[in-house]
Write a protein that holds these residues in place. Sequence first.
Motif, PDB file in Angstrom:
ATOM      1  N   VAL A 122       0.841  -1.189   0.000  1.00 46.49           N
ATOM      2  CA  VAL A 122       0.000   0.000   0.000  1.00 46.49           C
ATOM      3  C   VAL A 122       0.880   1.244   0.000  1.00 46.49           C
ATOM      4  O   VAL A 122       1.831   1.347   0.771  1.00 46.49           O
ATOM      5  N   GLN A 123       0.563   2.184  -0.857  1.00 47.48           N
ATOM      6  CA  GLN A 123       1.245   3.471  -0.883  1.00 47.48           C
ATOM      7  C   GLN A 123       0.183   4.557  -0.792  1.00 47.48           C
ATOM      8  O   GLN A 123      -0.606   4.739  -1.716  1.00 47.48           O
ATOM      9  N   LEU A 124       0.181   5.266   0.326  1.00 45.15           N
ATOM     10  CA  LEU A 124      -0.812   6.295   0.571  1.00 45.15           C
ATOM     11  C   LEU A 124      -0.281   7.647   0.113  1.00 45.15           C
ATOM     12  O   LEU A 124       0.874   7.988   0.372  1.00 45.15           O
ATOM     13  N   VAL A 125      -1.137   8.418  -0.558  1.00 45.57           N
ATOM     14  CA  VAL A 125      -0.750   9.726  -1.058  1.00 45.57           C
ATOM     15  C   VAL A 125      -1.773  10.751  -0.588  1.00 45.57           C
ATOM     16  O   VAL A 125      -2.949  10.674  -0.971  1.00 45.57           O
ATOM     17  N   GLU A 126      -1.326  11.675   0.244  1.00 41.21           N
ATOM     18  CA  GLU A 126      -2.184  12.745   0.740  1.00 41.21           C
ATOM     19  C   GLU A 126      -1.948  14.027  -0.056  1.00 41.21           C
ATOM     20  O   GLU A 126      -0.819  14.283  -0.496  1.00 41.21           O
ATOM     21  N   SER A 127      -2.989  14.825  -0.195  1.00 39.32           N
ATOM     22  CA  SER A 127      -2.884  16.096  -0.910  1.00 39.32           C
ATOM     23  C   SER A 127      -3.928  17.068  -0.392  1.00 39.32           C
ATOM     24  O   SER A 127      -4.860  16.672   0.319  1.00 39.32           O
ATOM     25  N   GLY A 128      -3.769  18.333  -0.775  1.00 38.79           N
ATOM     26  CA  GLY A 128      -4.775  19.331  -0.454  1.00 38.79           C
ATOM     27  C   GLY A 128      -4.418  20.298   0.643  1.00 38.79           C
ATOM     28  O   GLY A 128      -5.190  21.221   0.937  1.00 38.79           O
ATOM     29  N   LEU A 164     -10.191  23.954   4.205  1.00 39.66           N
ATOM     30  CA  LEU A 164      -9.380  23.151   3.284  1.00 39.66           C
ATOM     31  C   LEU A 164     -10.027  21.781   3.151  1.00 39.66           C
ATOM     32  O   LEU A 164     -10.699  21.318   4.073  1.00 39.66           O
ATOM     33  N   ARG A 165      -9.771  21.150   2.031  1.00 40.60           N
ATOM     34  CA  ARG A 165     -10.239  19.777   1.818  1.00 40.60           C
ATOM     35  C   ARG A 165      -9.038  18.919   1.459  1.00 40.60           C
ATOM     36  O   ARG A 165      -8.385  19.150   0.443  1.00 40.60           O
ATOM     37  N   LEU A 166      -8.779  17.938   2.293  1.00 36.24           N
ATOM     38  CA  LEU A 166      -7.680  17.018   2.062  1.00 36.24           C
ATOM     39  C   LEU A 166      -8.189  15.760   1.368  1.00 36.24           C
ATOM     40  O   LEU A 166      -9.327  15.344   1.572  1.00 36.24           O
ATOM     41  N   SER A 167      -7.313  15.161   0.573  1.00 42.55           N
ATOM     42  CA  SER A 167      -7.639  13.917  -0.116  1.00 42.55           C
ATOM     43  C   SER A 167      -6.553  12.887   0.151  1.00 42.55           C
ATOM     44  O   SER A 167      -5.389  13.228   0.342  1.00 42.55           O
ATOM     45  N   CYS A 168      -6.951  11.631   0.139  1.00 39.08           N
ATOM     46  CA  CYS A 168      -6.008  10.525   0.339  1.00 39.08           C
ATOM     47  C   CYS A 168      -6.396   9.403  -0.599  1.00 39.08           C
ATOM     48  O   CYS A 168      -7.550   8.958  -0.594  1.00 39.08           O
TER      49      CYS A 168
END
Length: 115
Positions: free
Chosen positions: A2-8, A18-22
């Motif tokens: 698993v490789q998690l990528v957060e942004s936002g 703000l709205r974060l995404s994963c």
Amino acid sequence: QVQLVESGGGLVQPGGSLRLSCADSGSILRFNPMGWYRQAPGKERELVAGITSGGTTHYGDSVKGRFTIARDNAKNTVYLQMNSLKPEDTAVYYCNRDGQVIWPWGQGTQVTVSS
């Protein structure tokens, strides 16, 4: 793996949003309870919100009523909508499983609340 990528993340004034995404590269996020965590400088990482695979949510007392966690299983993505942000919300935000089994941490996304 698993490789998690957060942004936002970003810089926002107090009271802003703000709205974060994963998302995850392995497409297994959708089958797991997920959480948003944060770590401020000099502090331990803490869970601020969690959501089951079926959509049941829970929140830490410090963000209750201001943050909303949601998921789109079709997109294999988890979101964190953050409203009425405060300077004390400043931290690096991470997503991961909400439970005893934790996946490798992603790079996180920096949220800075400052005027």
